[in-house]
Enzyme design. Structure first.
Site, short mmCIF file in Angstrom:
data_model
loop_
_atom_site.label_atom_id
_atom_site.label_comp_id
_atom_site.label_asym_id
_atom_site.label_seq_id
_atom_site.Cartn_x
_atom_site.Cartn_y
_atom_site.Cartn_z
N HIS A 194 12.12 -8.41 2.26
CA HIS A 194 12.17 -8.57 0.80
C HIS A 194 10.96 -7.85 0.17
O HIS A 194 9.84 -8.02 0.64
CB HIS A 194 12.14 -10.07 0.44
CG HIS A 194 12.49 -10.31 -0.99
ND1 HIS A 194 13.77 -10.64 -1.41
CD2 HIS A 194 11.75 -10.22 -2.12
CE1 HIS A 194 13.78 -10.77 -2.72
NE2 HIS A 194 12.56 -10.52 -3.18
N HIS A 218 -5.18 3.33 -2.24
CA HIS A 218 -5.05 4.06 -0.97
C HIS A 218 -3.66 3.81 -0.40
O HIS A 218 -3.21 2.66 -0.36
CB HIS A 218 -6.04 3.53 0.08
CG HIS A 218 -7.48 3.71 -0.28
ND1 HIS A 218 -8.13 4.91 -0.18
CD2 HIS A 218 -8.43 2.83 -0.73
CE1 HIS A 218 -9.40 4.77 -0.53
NE2 HIS A 218 -9.60 3.51 -0.88
N HIS A 258 -8.25 -0.71 -5.11
CA HIS A 258 -9.68 -0.96 -5.16
C HIS A 258 -10.18 -0.68 -6.57
O HIS A 258 -9.95 0.42 -7.09
CB HIS A 258 -10.43 -0.03 -4.19
CG HIS A 258 -10.28 -0.41 -2.74
ND1 HIS A 258 -10.56 0.46 -1.72
CD2 HIS A 258 -9.91 -1.57 -2.15
CE1 HIS A 258 -10.35 -0.14 -0.55
NE2 HIS A 258 -9.95 -1.38 -0.79
N LYS A 299 1.60 8.00 14.41
CA LYS A 299 0.25 8.36 14.84
C LYS A 299 -0.39 7.12 15.43
O LYS A 299 -0.41 6.07 14.78
CB LYS A 299 -0.54 8.84 13.63
CG LYS A 299 -2.05 8.91 13.83
CD LYS A 299 -2.43 10.00 14.82
CE LYS A 299 -3.93 9.99 15.11
NZ LYS A 299 -4.23 10.89 16.24
N HIS A 349 7.78 -7.04 -1.42
CA HIS A 349 6.69 -7.91 -1.85
C HIS A 349 5.34 -7.32 -1.48
O HIS A 349 5.26 -6.41 -0.66
CB HIS A 349 6.82 -9.30 -1.21
CG HIS A 349 6.54 -9.32 0.26
ND1 HIS A 349 7.39 -8.79 1.21
CD2 HIS A 349 5.47 -9.80 0.98
CE1 HIS A 349 6.88 -8.95 2.42
NE2 HIS A 349 5.71 -9.55 2.31
O1 LIG Z 1 -4.08 12.42 24.19
P1 LIG Z 1 -2.83 11.58 24.21
O2 LIG Z 1 -2.88 10.48 25.23
O3 LIG Z 1 -1.57 12.38 24.30
O4 LIG Z 1 -2.82 10.87 22.78
C1 LIG Z 1 -3.25 9.58 22.52
O5 LIG Z 1 -4.68 9.50 22.52
C2 LIG Z 1 -5.35 10.23 21.50
C3 LIG Z 1 -6.83 9.92 21.58
O6 LIG Z 1 -7.11 8.54 21.39
C4 LIG Z 1 -4.80 9.89 20.11
O7 LIG Z 1 -5.36 10.75 19.14
C5 LIG Z 1 -3.28 10.03 20.06
O8 LIG Z 1 -2.81 9.58 18.79
C6 LIG Z 1 -2.67 9.18 21.18
O9 LIG Z 1 -1.25 9.31 21.17
#
Ligand SMILES: O=P(O)(O)O[C@H]1O[C@H](CO)[C@@H](O)[C@H](O)[C@H]1O
Ligand SMILES: O=P(O)(O)O[C@H]1O[C@H](CO)[C@@H](O)[C@H](O)[C@H]1O
Lengths: 323, 323
Positions: free
Chosen positions: B136, B273, B253, B286, B138
Site C-alpha cells: 500500500h 535524497h 532533509h 547494486k 505509504h
Molecule cells: O567484485 P564482485 O564480487 O564481483 O562484486 C561484489 O563486491 C564488490 C566489492 O565489495 C561490490 O562493489 C559489488 O557490488 C559486489 O557485487
C-alpha cells in the site's frame, strides 16, 4: 522485532555446489575471462581480478575549478584469493591447518602489496545476499593509492584517543569488554570476538588480538594457529544460528602501509569486522534502508542479546554433526 | 560493469496488488494491530506506527562509567502516512493534485511534530527490495529528540561552508549544476533534480528547490504544485528505466525544528535524497557490501552516465502508455 514480517524473503541457496566445475573461473585448471589458465592449485591461490575496480594507471582528473567539485585519481590493484581448491567448502567447513594457510596468504599479500600501496583491503563477501557471484570459497584484496573513507575515520578516532589517553583505543576497549563480559562471544589465548557496543548489524562482530598488533604480517605462528581456530568456531556458530551457510561481508583493518609504513602507527590495533545481514532466519534479513540511510542506524535487538545468542550456540557445525 | 553477473537476482514482484484488501492494516476501514479501525479516508491518512522504533518515554540509560561506553536515551514517535486509499497505485501513477495532497501532509506533519522534536524524518521505503513490507503506498515519519548521525554531518558541512563562503552550500551547488548541465535530470520553474557529484547509488538523485527554502512548510502553493509535477516526472522516469515499479528509499532533509527552530539555520537548504538500489535491470541490484562497507563506496557507472540515461527516458509512464 515484534513487527509481523510480510516483506521480502530471500531465496534459499542451492546446497549442491559441485566440488569441481571446469567452467567455474575460480576452480583449479579452469580458464579465466582473460584467457589465462589457473594452475592445479592445492592450497590458496591469488590472481588478478579480471574485472578490477581499481587500476594502477587511472588517469588524473585534472585540476579542479571549484571547491565543491574536487576529484582525485584513485589508483590501485584488485586481486582475488581462492581459499581452497574445492567449490563445495566454506571456511567453517575447512580444517584449522587449511584456515591457517589462508591467514598466511593474507599476511603475505598484505606485505607484498603494502610495499607499494598505503592501504591493502582484504575482504570476503560470502553468499549471494552479500553480492557474491561465485560460490567457490574466496576473498578479494583491493590495494589503493589512498586511505579509504572508513579507514580515515578509524585513523582519526584511534589517533585522537591515543593522543588523549596514551594507549590504543582498541586495547582499552578489549580490556573493558573482557571485564564486562556481556558482549563477548568467544575468547582464546590470543584472540577475542565480541559484538561491539556500537554494532549496527544484528549479529555484527569484531575479532581482535589481545596483544597490541598493528598488522597481519606481525602475527606469530602461535597467534595464527589460534586465529584459525577461533575463526572456525565463530563461523561455525554463525552457520549454526539459522542452520544455513551464513552470509556476511568481512574484512581486515590494520595500520596503513606503503611509503609511510615506517611512521608511528602505535594507535592502530589490528582487527576484523564481520557484517552479516540476517536478522530473523535464513531468509529474512535486516534492511538498512530509509531511516538508516537518511538518518541513523537503528537496531532490532541489542548487542548484548546478540552476543548471548551467539555464545549459546554449539561449536560443532550443524552439517558435520549430522554426519 | 563488464563483469558477468552470476549472482543474486531479485524475485520479480507480483503486479496484481488488490485495490482494496480488508485485511491489509493500511487500507481504509481495516483494523490495525492495536485494534483501532482506520477511517474510510479518501486522501492521505496519518496514524501512529503500531511497532514504533522510537518511543516518547524511552528510559534514561543512566550515567556512563567510561568514555568508551556512552549511551543516551533516544526518544521520539513513529508515524505512518498512507498516500492514497488504493493499494494498487504508487506516486508516479497518482495524479498531480493527489501528489500535491501528499506534499501538504508532509508539510503539516513537519509542523506538528517539529513543534516538539528537533528532527522530523520523513522517508519512504518503496518496494520489497528496500525492506517495505506492505505494498500500500505509504511513507513513514520518525520524529526524534536528537539530530541523527547523517543529519549532524549535513549540519556540519552546511554550517562550515556557509561560514566560509557566506551563502548556503546547496544554493551554490545548484547554481553550478545548472551551469554545468551534465548531471541534471529535470528542471522546472521552482525545482531541480540531479545525480549528485558525490552519488554512490547508481541512479541516486537529489531534488531541491531553486529558491533558498529551509523547511517543507515554507513552500508556497505554486512551489508545491510544481514539486508534485516534477516528482511525478522523476518517478515516472525511474519506473521507465527498467519497466518496473522502481524501488528506492527517499527522504526529506530540512533545517532542524523543535525548541531551537528559531535559531539561525540560514545555512540549510531543503532537499530530498532518492536512493534506488537497481543497477542493471529490474532484478539485478547494486550490492553495497565488502569494499563499500569496510573501505569506501565505489560506483559501477558515473553520475554523468546515470543522469544522461535518466534524462533520455520518457515522462509518460510505461504502464499508462500501454493503455
Ligand atoms: O567484485 P564482485 O564480487 O564481483 O562484486 C561484489 O563486491 C564488490 C566489492 O565489495 C561490490 O562493489 C559489488 O557490488 C559486489 O557485487
Ligand atoms: O518500518 P518498516 O517499514 O516495517 O521497516 C523498514 O524500515 C525501517 C526504517 O528504515 C528499517 O529499520 C527496517 O529494517 C525496514 O524493514
Amino acid at each position: 522485532m515484534k513487527r509481523p514480517w510480510q516483506g521480502q524473503v530471500e531465496p534459499l541457496l542451492l546446497k549442491t555446489v559441485p566440488r569441481h566445475d571446469p567452467l567455474n573461473p575460480l576452480c583449479p585448471g579452469a580458464t579465466r575471462a582473460n584467457g589465462e589458465v589457473n594452475p592445479h592449485y592445492e592450497g590458496t591461490f591469488l590472481f588478478d581480478n579480471d574485472f578490477p575496480a581499481l587500476q594502477p594507471d587511472a588517469p588524473n582528473p585534472g585540476p579542479s575549478d571549484h571547491p565543491l567539485f574536487r576529484a582525485e585519481a584513485a589508483r590501485g590493484v584488485c586481486k582475488v584469493m581462492c581459499f581452497h581448491p574445492w567449490s563445495d567448502v566454506t571456511l567453517p567447513l575447512m580444517s584449522v591447518p587449511e584456515i591457517r594457510a589462508v591467514i598466511d596468504s593474507w599476511a603475505s599479500v598484505t606485505e607484498e602489496l603494502g610495499a607499494q600501496y598505503p592501504w591493502v583491503q582484504i575482504f570476503e563477501n560470502k553468499g549471494a545476499m552479500m553480492g557474491c557471484s561465485n560460490p567457490h570459497p574466496h576473498c578479494q584484496v583491493w590495494a589503493s593509492s589512498f586511505l579509504p573513507d572508513v579507514v580515515q575515520r578509524e585513523e582519526r578516532s584511534q589517533q585522537s584517543y591515543h593522543s588523549q589517553h596514551g594507549e590504543p583505543l582498541l586495547i582499552e576497549y578489549s580490556r573493558q569488554e573482557l571485564l564486562r563480559k556481556e558482549r563477548l562471544v568467544l575468547t582464546s589465548e590470543h584472540w577475542l570476538v565480541l559484538v561491539p557496543f556500537w554494532a549496527v548489524w544484528p549479529f555484527q562482530t569484531l575479532l581482535l588480538p589481545r596483544r597490541h598488533v598493528r598488522r597481519l604480517p606481525e602475527l606469530t605462528p602461535a597467534e595464527r594457529d589460534d586465529l584459525a581456530s577461533i575463526m572456525k568456531k565463530l563461523l561455525t556458530k554463525y552457520d549454526n544460528l539459522f542452520e544455513t551457510s551464513f552470509p556476511y561481508s568481512m574484512g581486515w583493518h590494520g595500520a596503513p602501509t606503503g611509503s609511510e609504513a615506517g611512521a608511528n602507527w602505535d594507535h592502530w590495533q589490528l582487527h576484523a569486522h564481520y557484517y552479516p545481514p540476517l536478522l530473523r532466519s535464513a531468509t529474512v534479513r535486516k534492511f538498512m534502508v530509509g531511516y538508516e540511510m537518511l538518518a541513523q542506524a537503528q537496531r532490532d535487538l541489542t548487542p548484548e542479546q546478540a552476543a548471548e545468542r551467539l555464545r549459546a550456540l554449539p561449536e560443532v557445525h550443524y552439517c558435520l554433526g549430522q554426519k
